[in-house]
Scaffold this motif. Sequence first.
Motif, PDB file in Angstrom:
ATOM      1  N   LYS A 115      16.426  -4.681  59.501  1.00 44.86           N
ATOM      2  CA  LYS A 115      17.183  -5.838  59.997  1.00 44.86           C
ATOM      3  C   LYS A 115      16.332  -7.106  59.970  1.00 44.86           C
ATOM      4  CE  LYS A 115      18.735  -3.692  63.777  1.00 44.86           C
ATOM      5  NZ  LYS A 115      19.470  -3.436  65.052  1.00 44.86           N
ATOM      6  N   LEU A 116      15.078  -6.974  60.354  1.00 47.33           N
ATOM      7  CA  LEU A 116      14.183  -8.126  60.388  1.00 47.33           C
ATOM      8  C   LEU A 116      13.979  -8.704  58.988  1.00 47.33           C
ATOM      9  CD1 LEU A 116      12.293  -9.983  61.969  1.00 47.33           C
ATOM     10  CD2 LEU A 116      10.471  -8.284  61.630  1.00 47.33           C
ATOM     11  N   ILE A 117      13.774  -7.844  58.022  1.00 49.85           N
ATOM     12  CA  ILE A 117      13.570  -8.302  56.640  1.00 49.85           C
ATOM     13  C   ILE A 117      14.811  -9.046  56.151  1.00 49.85           C
ATOM     14  CG2 ILE A 117      13.316  -7.545  54.231  1.00 49.85           C
ATOM     15  CD1 ILE A 117      11.512  -5.284  55.274  1.00 49.85           C
ATOM     16  N   GLY A 118      15.995  -8.487  56.415  1.00 49.15           N
ATOM     17  CA  GLY A 118      17.239  -9.133  56.007  1.00 49.15           C
ATOM     18  C   GLY A 118      17.398 -10.497  56.652  1.00 49.15           C
ATOM     19  N   GLN A 119      17.089 -10.593  57.936  1.00 53.72           N
ATOM     20  CA  GLN A 119      17.211 -11.862  58.660  1.00 53.72           C
ATOM     21  C   GLN A 119      16.218 -12.898  58.129  1.00 53.72           C
ATOM     22  OE1 GLN A 119      16.586  -9.992  62.494  1.00 53.72           O
ATOM     23  NE2 GLN A 119      18.682 -10.399  63.137  1.00 53.72           N
ATOM     24  N   ILE A 120      14.993 -12.461  57.852  1.00 61.34           N
ATOM     25  CA  ILE A 120      13.972 -13.369  57.323  1.00 61.34           C
ATOM     26  C   ILE A 120      14.380 -13.911  55.959  1.00 61.34           C
ATOM     27  CG2 ILE A 120      11.619 -13.485  56.403  1.00 61.34           C
ATOM     28  CD1 ILE A 120      10.764 -11.600  58.660  1.00 61.34           C
ATOM     29  N   VAL A 121      14.902 -13.045  55.114  1.00 60.34           N
ATOM     30  CA  VAL A 121      15.312 -13.455  53.766  1.00 60.34           C
ATOM     31  C   VAL A 121      16.409 -14.524  53.843  1.00 60.34           C
ATOM     32  CG1 VAL A 121      16.505 -12.699  51.665  1.00 60.34           C
ATOM     33  CG2 VAL A 121      14.627 -11.334  52.601  1.00 60.34           C
ATOM     34  N   ILE A 122      17.414 -14.298  54.693  1.00 59.84           N
ATOM     35  CA  ILE A 122      18.524 -15.254  54.813  1.00 59.84           C
ATOM     36  C   ILE A 122      18.029 -16.580  55.382  1.00 59.84           C
ATOM     37  CG2 ILE A 122      20.718 -15.737  55.980  1.00 59.84           C
ATOM     38  CD1 ILE A 122      21.135 -12.637  55.915  1.00 59.84           C
ATOM     39  N   ALA A 123      17.155 -16.525  56.386  1.00 61.89           N
ATOM     40  CA  ALA A 123      16.606 -17.752  56.982  1.00 61.89           C
ATOM     41  C   ALA A 123      15.785 -18.527  55.959  1.00 61.89           C
ATOM     42  CB  ALA A 123      15.758 -17.406  58.202  1.00 61.89           C
ATOM     43  N   ALA A 124      14.977 -17.815  55.177  1.00 62.52           N
ATOM     44  CA  ALA A 124      14.132 -18.471  54.176  1.00 62.52           C
ATOM     45  C   ALA A 124      14.981 -19.115  53.079  1.00 62.52           C
ATOM     46  CB  ALA A 124      13.155 -17.464  53.571  1.00 62.52           C
ATOM     47  N   ILE A 125      16.002 -18.409  52.621  1.00 64.50           N
ATOM     48  CA  ILE A 125      16.907 -18.963  51.604  1.00 64.50           C
ATOM     49  C   ILE A 125      17.578 -20.221  52.137  1.00 64.50           C
ATOM     50  CG2 ILE A 125      19.074 -18.571  50.348  1.00 64.50           C
ATOM     51  CD1 ILE A 125      18.283 -15.622  50.122  1.00 64.50           C
ATOM     52  N   SER A 126      18.003 -20.181  53.389  1.00 68.01           N
ATOM     53  CA  SER A 126      18.651 -21.341  54.009  1.00 68.01           C
ATOM     54  C   SER A 126      17.717 -22.544  54.035  1.00 68.01           C
ATOM     55  CB  SER A 126      19.089 -20.996  55.439  1.00 68.01           C
ATOM     56  OG  SER A 126      20.010 -19.929  55.442  1.00 68.01           O
ATOM     57  N   LEU A 130      18.297 -26.137  52.037  1.00 68.52           N
ATOM     58  CA  LEU A 130      18.327 -27.415  52.751  1.00 68.52           C
ATOM     59  C   LEU A 130      17.199 -28.338  52.290  1.00 68.52           C
ATOM     60  CD1 LEU A 130      19.123 -26.168  56.373  1.00 68.52           C
ATOM     61  CD2 LEU A 130      20.645 -27.446  54.864  1.00 68.52           C
ATOM     62  N   ASN A 131      16.045 -27.758  52.042  1.00 66.96           N
ATOM     63  CA  ASN A 131      14.907 -28.555  51.596  1.00 66.96           C
ATOM     64  C   ASN A 131      15.198 -29.229  50.261  1.00 66.96           C
ATOM     65  OD1 ASN A 131      12.128 -29.324  52.263  1.00 66.96           O
ATOM     66  ND2 ASN A 131      11.554 -28.207  50.412  1.00 66.96           N
ATOM     67  N   GLY A 132      16.052 -28.579  49.465  1.00 64.19           N
ATOM     68  CA  GLY A 132      16.412 -29.129  48.170  1.00 64.19           C
ATOM     69  C   GLY A 132      17.301 -30.352  48.249  1.00 64.19           C
ATOM     70  N   VAL A 133      17.908 -30.580  49.408  1.00 66.31           N
ATOM     71  CA  VAL A 133      18.773 -31.761  49.581  1.00 66.31           C
ATOM     72  C   VAL A 133      18.173 -32.735  50.587  1.00 66.31           C
ATOM     73  CG1 VAL A 133      20.883 -30.568  48.916  1.00 66.31           C
ATOM     74  CG2 VAL A 133      20.173 -30.525  51.314  1.00 66.31           C
ATOM     75  N   VAL A 146      11.119 -38.533  70.716  1.00 66.55           N
ATOM     76  CA  VAL A 146       9.931 -37.929  70.105  1.00 66.55           C
ATOM     77  C   VAL A 146      10.327 -36.752  69.221  1.00 66.55           C
ATOM     78  CG1 VAL A 146       7.717 -36.802  70.564  1.00 66.55           C
ATOM     79  CG2 VAL A 146       8.548 -38.594  72.099  1.00 66.55           C
ATOM     80  N   SER A 147       9.667 -36.625  68.084  1.00 65.51           N
ATOM     81  CA  SER A 147       9.883 -35.484  67.211  1.00 65.51           C
ATOM     82  C   SER A 147       8.553 -35.050  66.615  1.00 65.51           C
ATOM     83  CB  SER A 147      10.882 -35.812  66.101  1.00 65.51           C
ATOM     84  OG  SER A 147      10.405 -36.861  65.288  1.00 65.51           O
ATOM     85  N   LEU A 148       8.455 -33.779  66.273  1.00 68.58           N
ATOM     86  CA  LEU A 148       7.218 -33.210  65.735  1.00 68.58           C
ATOM     87  C   LEU A 148       7.455 -32.796  64.292  1.00 68.58           C
ATOM     88  CD1 LEU A 148       4.306 -32.199  66.236  1.00 68.58           C
ATOM     89  CD2 LEU A 148       5.306 -30.026  66.989  1.00 68.58           C
ATOM     90  N   GLU A 149       6.780 -33.450  63.354  1.00 66.86           N
ATOM     91  CA  GLU A 149       6.946 -33.153  61.937  1.00 66.86           C
ATOM     92  C   GLU A 149       6.216 -31.852  61.577  1.00 66.86           C
ATOM     93  OE1 GLU A 149       8.093 -32.689  58.503  1.00 66.86           O
ATOM     94  OE2 GLU A 149       8.779 -34.601  59.341  1.00 66.86           O
ATOM     95  N   LEU A 150       6.961 -30.899  61.023  1.00 72.85           N
ATOM     96  CA  LEU A 150       6.378 -29.609  60.660  1.00 72.85           C
ATOM     97  C   LEU A 150       6.213 -29.424  59.164  1.00 72.85           C
ATOM     98  CD1 LEU A 150       8.244 -27.157  63.092  1.00 72.85           C
ATOM     99  CD2 LEU A 150       6.067 -28.342  63.427  1.00 72.85           C
ATOM    100  N   SER A 151       6.893 -30.252  58.371  1.00 69.20           N
ATOM    101  CA  SER A 151       6.834 -30.158  56.908  1.00 69.20           C
ATOM    102  C   SER A 151       7.207 -28.743  56.464  1.00 69.20           C
ATOM    103  CB  SER A 151       5.440 -30.559  56.422  1.00 69.20           C
ATOM    104  OG  SER A 151       5.434 -30.681  55.021  1.00 69.20           O
ATOM    105  N   MET A 152       6.442 -28.142  55.583  1.00 71.39           N
ATOM    106  CA  MET A 152       6.789 -26.814  55.050  1.00 71.39           C
ATOM    107  C   MET A 152       6.640 -25.706  56.086  1.00 71.39           C
ATOM    108  SD  MET A 152       7.993 -27.194  52.075  1.00 71.39           S
ATOM    109  CE  MET A 152       8.020 -25.496  51.467  1.00 71.39           C
ATOM    110  N   VAL A 153       5.918 -25.992  57.172  1.00 68.19           N
ATOM    111  CA  VAL A 153       5.777 -25.003  58.253  1.00 68.19           C
ATOM    112  C   VAL A 153       7.119 -24.799  58.953  1.00 68.19           C
ATOM    113  CG1 VAL A 153       4.556 -24.457  60.408  1.00 68.19           C
ATOM    114  CG2 VAL A 153       3.366 -25.624  58.560  1.00 68.19           C
ATOM    115  N   TYR A 154       8.050 -25.742  58.728  1.00 66.48           N
ATOM    116  CA  TYR A 154       9.368 -25.646  59.356  1.00 66.48           C
ATOM    117  C   TYR A 154      10.070 -24.351  58.963  1.00 66.48           C
ATOM    118  CZ  TYR A 154      13.718 -27.378  61.420  1.00 66.48           C
ATOM    119  OH  TYR A 154      14.824 -27.532  62.207  1.00 66.48           O
ATOM    120  N   VAL A 155       9.749 -23.816  57.788  1.00 68.01           N
ATOM    121  CA  VAL A 155      10.390 -22.569  57.356  1.00 68.01           C
ATOM    122  C   VAL A 155      10.063 -21.444  58.332  1.00 68.01           C
ATOM    123  CG1 VAL A 155       8.495 -21.852  55.819  1.00 68.01           C
ATOM    124  CG2 VAL A 155      10.821 -21.005  55.416  1.00 68.01           C
TER     125      VAL A 155
END
Length: 322
Positions: A115-126, A130-133, A146-155
């Motif tokens: 279940k964890l692997i499936g959830q991680i895959v879907i979250a990463a694809i999402s 989004l990053n592409g747009v 205030v906001s905290l910029e995470l860049s690619m760590v946001y994934v």
Amino acid sequence: MDIYMLLGLGLALLLTVVLMPIFIPLLKRMKFGQSIREEGPESHMKKTGTPTMGGLVYLIAIIATVLIVGMIADVLTAKVFVLLLVLFGFGLIGFLDDFIKVVLKRNLGLTSLQKLIGQIVIAAISFFLLNGVGFDTAVSIPFTSVSLELSMVYVLFMIFWLVGFSNAVNLTDGLDGLVAGTASIAFAAYGVLAIMQDETGIAIFTFSVTGALLGFLVFNKYPAKVFMGDTGSLALGGALAMVSILLKQELLLLLIGLVFVIETLSVILQVGSFKLRKKRIFKMSPIHHHFELSGWSEWKVVTVFWLVGLIAAVIAIALEVM
């Protein structure tokens, strides 16, 4: 409220109410009945055999409604499709888990790792969709500018957020109507925030979920005629987390989804206490079972938790508006 939001809420509710009476007898004929775990409250044993996987019906209603209303309103954007991807993907994981447990009669269903692997895959694809747009990868601090910029760590944050709240809602799904009520409140709260941000597509999605859950509640309230199963609860948790991300109100979910947070913390504290001290903090976890074993009726526990969820959601919106 915009006419499209009302249309989404009403159509999803109608579809769920119409389809569920067709679906429940089908589940009974196919013997898709819930198995109640022996370590749970003894009073729950009478629920054994109640049809489960009812979440499949409201997921169909939500997806159909969002596509229809979204097309009419011309708001089928990348964000809306990502929401549908998460709802469908996490629902599929839950469906496979339910199918293995209920149909193939393997009590454990999917393993936690599967279940964890499936959830991680879907979250990463999402994230990468989004990053592409040009998605904003900063995490907003509630009630501040205030906001905290995470860049690619946001994934990594997105994976944690979707997996965490998907499982939190799943843990909460232990009493008749509990998740249907609390989740409908949470989605409606984010729907209000979506309207405030002029995010029509996301608002249509959130109110469609709210309508479908209210329709499901007709059959899931105590005593439940059908359960949502992991099919429904995993999908709701993942979608709710994604809504908070798309509206850049991620951390506000800790307040809007307060009931889910408390339920999860109760399990963590119970397990941690038992492993470290060999003592339990609660009579049983998640915490809704503690109140049951303390003498509260199931209906009282559910209505109190609904009220807590409603108060938390109203406070969140009020503070955000100020």
